[in-house]
Design a protein around this motif. Structure first.
Motif, PDB file in Angstrom:
ATOM      1  N   ARG A 154       0.817  -1.210   0.000  1.00  0.00           N
ATOM      2  CA  ARG A 154       0.000   0.000   0.000  1.00  0.00           C
ATOM      3  C   ARG A 154       0.851   1.259   0.000  1.00  0.00           C
ATOM      4  NH1 ARG A 154      -1.614   4.090   1.730  1.00  0.00           N
ATOM      5  NH2 ARG A 154      -0.097   4.073   3.386  1.00  0.00           N
ATOM      6  N   GLY A 155       1.984   1.208   0.685  1.00  0.00           N
ATOM      7  CA  GLY A 155       2.823   2.397   0.806  1.00  0.00           C
ATOM      8  C   GLY A 155       3.811   2.590  -0.317  1.00  0.00           C
ATOM      9  N   ALA A 156       3.877   1.656  -1.265  1.00  0.00           N
ATOM     10  CA  ALA A 156       4.854   1.767  -2.351  1.00  0.00           C
ATOM     11  C   ALA A 156       4.563   3.002  -3.196  1.00  0.00           C
ATOM     12  CB  ALA A 156       4.817   0.513  -3.220  1.00  0.00           C
ATOM     13  N   SER A 157       5.615   3.713  -3.578  1.00  0.00           N
ATOM     14  CA  SER A 157       5.445   4.915  -4.403  1.00  0.00           C
ATOM     15  C   SER A 157       5.402   4.580  -5.883  1.00  0.00           C
ATOM     16  CB  SER A 157       6.579   5.912  -4.123  1.00  0.00           C
ATOM     17  OG  SER A 157       7.834   5.308  -4.374  1.00  0.00           O
ATOM     18  N   THR A 158       6.020   3.468  -6.259  1.00  0.00           N
ATOM     19  CA  THR A 158       5.995   3.046  -7.653  1.00  0.00           C
ATOM     20  C   THR A 158       6.384   1.576  -7.718  1.00  0.00           C
ATOM     21  OG1 THR A 158       6.758   3.581  -9.903  1.00  0.00           O
ATOM     22  CG2 THR A 158       8.404   3.646  -8.121  1.00  0.00           C
ATOM     23  N   SER A 159       6.434   1.047  -8.934  1.00  0.00           N
ATOM     24  CA  SER A 159       6.882  -0.317  -9.163  1.00  0.00           C
ATOM     25  C   SER A 159       7.581  -0.350 -10.504  1.00  0.00           C
ATOM     26  CB  SER A 159       5.678  -1.282  -9.163  1.00  0.00           C
ATOM     27  OG  SER A 159       4.872  -1.066 -10.310  1.00  0.00           O
ATOM     28  N   ALA A 160       8.051  -1.529 -10.894  1.00  0.00           N
ATOM     29  CA  ALA A 160       8.768  -1.644 -12.161  1.00  0.00           C
ATOM     30  C   ALA A 160       7.922  -1.164 -13.329  1.00  0.00           C
ATOM     31  CB  ALA A 160       9.212  -3.092 -12.379  1.00  0.00           C
ATOM     32  N   SER A 161       6.607  -1.381 -13.247  1.00  0.00           N
ATOM     33  CA  SER A 161       5.725  -0.984 -14.350  1.00  0.00           C
ATOM     34  C   SER A 161       5.320   0.476 -14.290  1.00  0.00           C
ATOM     35  CB  SER A 161       4.459  -1.841 -14.335  1.00  0.00           C
ATOM     36  OG  SER A 161       3.640  -1.484 -13.239  1.00  0.00           O
ATOM     37  N   GLY A 162       5.551   1.112 -13.130  1.00  0.00           N
ATOM     38  CA  GLY A 162       5.161   2.502 -12.959  1.00  0.00           C
ATOM     39  C   GLY A 162       3.869   2.698 -12.190  1.00  0.00           C
TER      40      GLY A 162
END
Length: 463
Positions: A322-330
Motif C-alpha cells: 500500500r505504501g509503495a510509491s511506484t513499481s517496475a511498471s510505474g
C-alpha cells in the motif's frame, strides 16, 4: 459430477416409488454425496482469523461421524481462533451445500467447508460464522450481498537460503502484464486451475498475467457472499497444491518483491432485494448510474475505510504494497486515500458500472470471510445513517477531506480500535474485534522486534 439437488431429487423419486404413502425424505447425507461422486476421503476445512486453512482428512466411511459432530480440533493448536489450550474442542460442522469432489488434486478426494462449534453453539471467533452473522444483518433489511473476487498471486521458486525468484526465469520484464508468452509458458498450470474451477461450476472466464513478473490472476463468476468466500479459500488451496505438483510455490503474500507491484484481492459487491439488484439507477444525477442506496452503502464504506484496512490488509507486508510509491511498471494499483469514482483503478472504490462497486484496497493476505463481513457492516452503517459520500472524484483525484489510509498495520489497528461500529460488528458478547486487533498489534510488534539487513546496513557504523 452429482450435485445436492440432483441427488436429493433422485432419492425422493425412489422413496415415492417404494412407498407412495410416505414420500417424505430427508436431504442426502454427506456420506451419500461423497459416495455418489466416488470420493473416498473428505477434507473437512475451516480457516482461522488469519485465513490459514485447517483440515482433517476424513474417510468417507466416517462421514456420518463428521456430520454428527464427533470430530474435534484443538482450537488453540489450529491457529488464531479465540481459543486457549484448556478450552473445549472445536467441532467442525460441515456445510453440505459446499461439498465438492476435487479429483484434479487427488483421485477420490473431496472437500467440504465447516462451521466450527463449541459446546453445541457456532463459535463466534470462526470467520465463516462471522460472515454468516453479517449476512443475517443484511437479511433483516431484506437485502442480500453478491460478491465477486479477483485472486492475484505469484509463482516462485525458493532456494536453500530462502531467497525467492520468479518460477519462470524468462518472465523478468518491467511491463509484463497480459504478456501472451508468459501465459503460454505457464499454460499447464493455468489451464489445470481453470479446468478445476469449471469442473466445479464456478464459471472461470479469464486467466491473466498480471502487472508484475511472475504474477497471475484467475477469475470466476460472482455469487452469494458466503459462496464466493468459500471459493476464494478453495481456490487458494487449489492454486497452491497444483503449483506444488509442478515444482513451484504459489504465494498470495501482498508484496513478495520490493520492486514489483503486489497482489491484491479485489472484491466486487452488489446488493439485491427479492432477486433484483438495488444499486442501478438510470436517473442518477452524479453520473455513475447508482441509486441512493448504493451511495449510502459507499458512504459507509468510506467512513470506515481506515478501520476496514485491518481486515482488507491484515499483515505487516500489506503496507509495503500500500505504501509503495511506484513499481517496475510505474503503477502500484493500491489506493492511498479513501476515495471513490468511476471506472478508475486509482480509487479505494471503483464503480465500473451501475450494477456493482469494486473495493480495491484488499490484498492477498485478506481473509475473505472477515473482509466481506466487515465491508458489509460498514456499508450497512452507511444505510442506517444515510451517509452521503459526496460527489465522485475524477480520474486520479482525491479531496482534501479524503481520509489517508493507514501507513502500517499498527496504524490500521489503531483505526480499528477507534471505530466502534467495526469493532462491535462481529459481536458484542464475545470481543472478537478487540481480540483480532490485539493479535494484529502483536504481529506488528513481533516484526518490529526483528533486526533486518536494512538496519545493519544503515546503522552498524553510522555513529
Amino acid at each position: 459430477m452429482t450435485n445436492i439437488a440432483e441427488l436429493g431429487e433422485a432419492r425422493r423419486a425412489q422413496a415415492v416409488t417404494a412407498s407412495p404413502q410416505s414420500a417424505t425424505l430427508s436431504p442426502p447425507t454427506l456420506r451419500e454425496l461423497a459416495e455418489a461422486d466416488g470420493v473416498r476421503f473428505i477434507l473437512a476445512v475451516f480457516v482461522d482469523l488469519n485465513g490459514k486453512p485447517c483440515a482433517k482428512l476424513v474417510p468417507t466411511a466416517a462421514a456420518d461421524q463428521l456430520e454428527a459432530g464427533d470430530l474435534g480440533f484443538a482450537g488453540f493448536a489450529a491457529g488464531l481462533i479465540g481459543q486457549r489450550p484448556q478450552d473445549p474442542d472445536l467441532i467442525a460442522v460441515p456445510d453440505l451445500s459446499s461439498f465438492v469432489a476435487i479429483p484434479f488434486v487427488k483421485e477420490g478426494l473431496g472437500i467440504v467447508h465447516c462451521d466450527p462449534h463449541v459446546n453445541g453453539e457456532p463459535w463466534p471467533y470462526a470467520p465463516r460464522v462471522i460472515l454468516k452473522k453479517a449476512i443475517r444483518d443484511l437479511a433483516q433489511r431484506n437485502l442480500q450481498a453478491k460478491v465477486g473476487a479477483e485472486v492475484e498471486y505469484f509463482l516462485v521458486h525458493q532456494d536453500e537460503a530462502g531467497a525467492i525468484s520468479t518460477a519462470d526465469r524468462r518472465d523478468d520484464g518491467a511491463r509484463t502484464c497480459y504478456d501472451a508468452r508468459g501465459v503460454t509458458r505457464m499454460y499447464d498450470h493455468l489451464t489445470a486451475v481453470s479446468d478445476a474451477m469449471n469442473t466445479l461450476g464456478w464459471g472461470n472466464y479469464a486467466n491473466d498475467h498480471e502487472d508484475a513478473a511472475g504474477q497471475f490472476e484467475q477469475n470466476f463468476a460472482y455469487d452469494d457472499a458466503l459462496v464466493t468466500a468459500d471459493r476464494v479459500v478453495t481456490l487458494r488451496y487449489l492454486i497452491s497444491v497444483l503449483a506444488e505438483q509442478r515444482g513451484m510455490t504459489a504465494t498470495f503474500m501482498p508484496k513478495p518483491f520490493a520492486d514489483r507491484a503486489g497482489s491484491g484481492l479485489h472484491f466486487h459487491l452488489s446488493l439485491w432485494a427479492d432477486d433484483a439488484p438495488v444499486f442501478p439507477d438510470d436517473h442518477d444525477r452524479r453520473g455513475l448510474g447508482l441509486s441512493p442506496t448504493a451511495y449510502a452503502f459507499i458512504g459507509g464504506i468510506l467512513a470506515h475505510a481506515s478501520g476496514l484496512q485491518a481486515f482488507l490488509a491484515p499483515s505487516v507486508n500489506s503496507y509495503k504494497r500500500r505504501g509503495a510509491s511506484t513499481s517496475a511498471s510505474g503503477a502500484t494499483w493500491s489506493p492511498k486515500k479513501a476515495t471513490y469514482g468511476g471506472n478508475d483503478r486509482t480509487h479505494f472504490i471503483r464503480v465500473p458500472d451501475g450494477k456493482r462497486i469494486e473495493l480495491r484496497a484488499g490484498d492477498g493476505s485478506a481473509n475473505p470471510y472477515l473482509a466481506i463481513a466487515a465491508t458489509i457492516s460498514a456499508g450497512l452503517d452507511g444505510l442506517d445513517q444515510a451517509i452521503d459520500p459526496g460527489d465522485p472524484c475524477g480520474p486520479g483525484e482525491s479531496r482534501a477531506t479524503s481520509a489517508v489510509l493507514p501507513q502500517t498495520l499498527l496504524h490500521a489497528v489503531e483505526a480499528l480500535r477507534g471505530d466502534r461500529v467495526l469493532l462491535d460488528s462481529f459481536g458484542i458478547a464475545h470481543p472478537v474485534g478487540a481480540y483480532f486487533a490485539q493479535a494484529k498489534e502483536d504481529e506488528f510488534l513481533t516484526w518490529h522486534n526483528t533486526i533486518t539487513d536494512w538496519e545493519i546496513n544503515s546503522y552498524l557504523t553510522a555513529y
